[in-house]
Write a protein that holds these residues in place. Structure first.
Motif, short mmCIF file in Angstrom:
data_model
loop_
_atom_site.label_atom_id
_atom_site.label_comp_id
_atom_site.label_asym_id
_atom_site.label_seq_id
_atom_site.Cartn_x
_atom_site.Cartn_y
_atom_site.Cartn_z
N THR A 168 0.86 -1.19 0.00
CA THR A 168 0.00 0.00 0.00
C THR A 168 0.89 1.23 0.00
O THR A 168 2.09 1.14 0.26
N THR A 169 0.31 2.37 -0.29
CA THR A 169 1.09 3.61 -0.34
C THR A 169 0.26 4.78 0.15
O THR A 169 -0.90 4.64 0.54
N TYR A 191 -1.16 9.37 6.62
CA TYR A 191 -0.09 8.73 5.86
C TYR A 191 1.31 9.15 6.28
O TYR A 191 2.25 8.38 6.10
N MET A 207 -5.08 -0.79 4.70
CA MET A 207 -4.54 -0.40 3.40
C MET A 207 -5.55 0.42 2.61
O MET A 207 -6.75 0.37 2.87
N SER A 208 -5.05 1.17 1.64
CA SER A 208 -5.90 1.98 0.77
C SER A 208 -6.04 1.31 -0.59
O SER A 208 -5.11 0.64 -1.06
N LEU A 212 -3.32 -0.17 -4.54
CA LEU A 212 -3.22 -1.42 -3.79
C LEU A 212 -2.66 -2.52 -4.69
O LEU A 212 -3.17 -2.76 -5.79
N ASP A 232 -10.39 -2.81 0.98
CA ASP A 232 -8.95 -2.59 1.07
C ASP A 232 -8.47 -2.67 2.51
O ASP A 232 -7.47 -3.31 2.82
N THR A 236 -6.21 -6.21 5.01
CA THR A 236 -5.12 -6.28 5.98
C THR A 236 -5.35 -7.39 6.99
O THR A 236 -4.42 -8.12 7.37
N MET A 246 2.54 -7.34 4.94
CA MET A 246 2.10 -6.11 4.30
C MET A 246 3.27 -5.13 4.27
O MET A 246 4.01 -5.03 5.25
N TYR A 248 4.52 -1.04 3.35
CA TYR A 248 4.09 0.34 3.13
C TYR A 248 5.14 1.04 2.28
O TYR A 248 6.29 1.20 2.70
#
Length: 420
Positions: A168-169, A191, A207-208, A212, A232, A236, A246, A248
């Motif tokens: 995810t970001t 974030y 997560m977004s 994704l 989303d 997780t 996971m 990031y």
């Protein structure tokens, strides 16, 4: 009796609020920025990538904004297949599909359009209808209006190559209206302050959906995307249950337009909060598979709506107290004064005055000399926005389970500073 109940409620409110503020204290000790793996320009083991675009009632400018970001990626286009998902009855999106297909095909991408059947669950149901047709190693999802950095696919695949089950970001939701400024502050705080702390200490966080990235074999293992209003964020939990890691990706970010109106923002928040309550229920049901230590840690990351309600409840008590003084209601003032005494009084003063001031100053300091700096003045009046959001979190408990499409203004300009 009322004094005791009020005291117990106040203690609970402040405990929740303190738990929510705690990550800010840890933020300076969490390492951020590009890691060694994220600076690599070449992917060691190129994987086939399915870029999935689940569109619903999207205008052509919004569709093409995402398409241009995909076309600008530095990942080999011959390794990317773009799956365009359109509901059969969605004539708005259908009208732009031929142009989108031609544009991406001309760029060397494999393109496939899948027509899905409508569902009250919206996006997760559409994604699951498409999964049987996807054969690529990695599944990556983008929404309309997403502005994606050119190295995003390469960086996300690098994380997958290093063992991540999903990536995810950051997703900054930007707009020019007043409500957009407050939403942007929310996304910056989440974030850039909270999410790095949660992923560094707990290992997992919600997560977004924008950007994704998930290994296809992981999706097969968990049975596809969760049938949640926030599929989303719920994903997780499934990763944690199945021992998948996971990651990031904090060195880049995706820009998305904020909801077009304040009503659209409220509807979006209503769906998010309702989905987070589903996540909390799902966590509790999975407590045996997760173990109580992981359950408590991950549970903290889903406490956003609860913290919002606690914040609103704290402000409400303060407003009632001040209002009681102004109108001369000695009974109301006396009840609050009798319940908030001794140590409780000092906690109240810290949270009402020092806590909120500290929270504000830390955020202002953290965002100084960054692209977020122009938004910091809104922090000083954000309490009014957060008060409303806390009310939305409360009423979403009783709202019907409905998937709201977020209405955005695709013609709105995105500040140049945010286009990475």
């Amino acid at each position: 009796m009322w004094v005791l109940l009020l005291r117990l409620m106040f203690i609970l409110i402040q405990a929740v609020f303190l738990a929510g503020v705690a990550p800010i204290l840890s933020r300076p000790f969490v390492r951020t920025g590009k890691t060694k793996s994220e600076t690599l320009k070449q992917v060691n083991d190129p994987l086939r990538v399915a870029v999935v675009l689940p569109f619903y009632r999207e205008q052509l400018p919004s569709i093409m904004r995402t398409a241009k970001s995909i076309a600008g990626q530095n990942y080999p286009p011959e390794l990317i297949t773009v799956y365009i998902l359109v509901e059969r009855m969605d004539d708005v999106t259908k009208s732009g599909v031929p142009i989108l297909e031609s544009f991406l095909s001309f760029g060397g991408f494999n393109v496939r359009t899948i027509y899905t059947n409508s569902s009250h669950l919206g996006k997760p149901d559409a994604l699951n209808q498409a999964l049987p047709y996807i054969t690529e190693d990695v599944v990556m999802i983008f929404d309309a209006d997403d502005i994606v950095p050119m190295d995003y696919i390469s960086l996300a695949v690098e994380k997958i190559n290093r063992g991540a089950g999903a990536v995810t970001t950051k997703v900054y939701r930007i707009g020019e209206s007043i409500h957009s400024k407050f939403l942007a502050l929310d996304t910056f705080i989440w974030y850039d302050i909270y999410l790095p702390v949660y992923t560094a200490i707990i290992g997992y966080a919600p997560m977004s959906g924008e950007g994704l990235t998930v290994r296809r074999d992981v999706l097969e293992k968990i049975g596809g995307f969760p049938g949640s209003l926030t599929e989303d964020a719920y994903l997780t939990i499934e990763l944690a249950k199945n021992g998948e890691r996971m990651e990031y990706l904090d060195s880049v970010y995706i820009v998305e337009h904020a909801p077009a109106t304040f009503k659209a923002l409220i509807n979006q928040r209503m769906r998010w909060f309702k989905g987070y309550y589903e996540c909390l229920r799902g966590l509790w049901k999975s407590r045996k598979a997760l173990g109580y230590k992981k359950l408590m840690g991950i549970g903290l990351t889903y406490m956003g709506p609860v913290i919002s309600m606690a914040t609103t409840a704290s402000y409400t008590l303060l407003f009632l107290y001040l209002g009681g003084i102004l109108v001369g209601s000695s009974s109301l003032v006396g009840t609050i004064e009798n319940s908030i005494t001794g140590l409780i009084y000092y906690i109240a003063m810290f949270m009402f005055l020092g806590g909120n001031l500290f929270f504000t100053l830390v955020i202002a300091y953290h965002f100084s000399d960054t692209v977020f700096e122009s938004y910091t003045p809104y922090i000083y009046i954000a309490f009014a926005y957060w008060y409303i959001i806390g009310l939305v979190a409360f009423f979403s408990i009783f709202s019907p389970r409905r998937w709201y499409k977020t209405e955005r203004d695709g013609n709105e300009r995105v500040p140049q500073d945010f286009i990475s």
